[in-house]
Design an enzyme around this catalytic site. Structure first.
Site, short mmCIF file in Angstrom:
data_model
loop_
_atom_site.label_atom_id
_atom_site.label_comp_id
_atom_site.label_asym_id
_atom_site.label_seq_id
_atom_site.Cartn_x
_atom_site.Cartn_y
_atom_site.Cartn_z
N CYS A 86 86.84 80.69 -7.81
CA CYS A 86 85.62 80.63 -7.01
C CYS A 86 85.83 81.38 -5.69
CB CYS A 86 85.20 79.17 -6.82
SG CYS A 86 83.47 78.99 -6.33
N HIS A 194 85.49 76.60 -12.42
CA HIS A 194 86.56 75.76 -11.89
C HIS A 194 87.36 75.06 -13.00
CE1 HIS A 194 85.60 75.76 -7.54
NE2 HIS A 194 84.38 76.04 -7.95
N GLU A 196 90.24 73.78 -12.70
CA GLU A 196 90.96 72.65 -12.09
C GLU A 196 90.10 71.40 -12.01
OE1 GLU A 196 88.73 74.19 -8.51
OE2 GLU A 196 89.36 74.87 -10.50
#
Length: 222
Positions: A86, A194, A196
């Site tokens: 990002c 994302h 994560e």
């Protein structure tokens, strides 16, 4: 695997990224943006999402001038791995470590939702846990995620098999639906979604964990 995760003023996904690396089995070292050098002996550097320096000027433009980014550039040019997610992707394009630019979403609105990605290549340490054509569901959260590159640059990315992920349904107007790209040596990945935030059941999807496990496997064999 030993990973370094950088924090800038305005980062808000640095802890998430550190925990994703740790969950995959990595030792994580935290790095402040004013540090001049990365820790010795690391295998990969993570540049997290967020709103570094409030997204002033352009997203990632000020962070790209932080002292630590000189160390990141040296590390990458020496063959080190880097993952920018990002805002981290924006920083990598601003430093010139990845081609293209991240522009305002075509709908002119912040977009925050789970999306489906198509894996466009399995030929990288980041994507080797999938097969080409697989789909993975991960969240996005961005206002400036519209990946933009000229026709010549796009042809080079495609010709060198450097498009890592595309959106199944384009949420932001990105050129050729691109969600993530690789560097010319395939050791740097920038992506707007994302992974994560998709590594444990509580997240609603664990699709992102494949990326971090694949990195661990690659580093173990290096």
């Amino acid at each position: 695997m030993k990973a370094a995760v950088i924090t800038f003023p305005g980062s808000n996904c640095d802890r998430d990224l550190a925990m994703a690396f740790e969950k995959a089995g990595a030792e994580v070292l935290r790095v402040w943006h004013k540090d001049a050098d990365l820790p010795k002996g690391i295998d990969i550097v993570g540049i997290p999402g967020g709103f570094s320096f409030g997204d002033y000027l352009r997203c990632g433009a000020i962070a790209a001038q932080s002292p630590i980014m000189r160390g990141v550039a040296d590390f990458v040019h020496g063959g080190g791995y880097a993952l920018g997610i990002c805002n981290g992707f924006q920083v990598l394009t601003e430093t010139g470590l990845l081609p293209g630019a991240l522009m305002r979403n075509s709908g002119l609105k912040f977009v925050c939702k789970p999306v489906d990605l198509r894996v466009e290549t399995a030929d990288s340490a980041f994507t080797s846990g999938w097969s080409k054509g697989d789909t993975v569901r991960v969240p996005i959260a961005h206002h400036d995620g519209n990946y933009t590159i000229d026709a010549e640059g796009l042809a080079r990315l495609r010709g060198e098999d450097r498009v890592a992920f595309t959106y199944v349904e384009n949420p932001n107007g990105a050129t050729a639906d691109i969600a993530g790209v690789l560097s010319d040596n395939r050791r740097v990945l920038g992506m707007m979604p994302h992974p994560e935030r998709a590594v444990e059941e509580a997240h609603g999807t664990t699709g992102g964990s494949v990326l971090f496990r694949a990195l661990m496997s690659t580093m173990a064999l290096a």
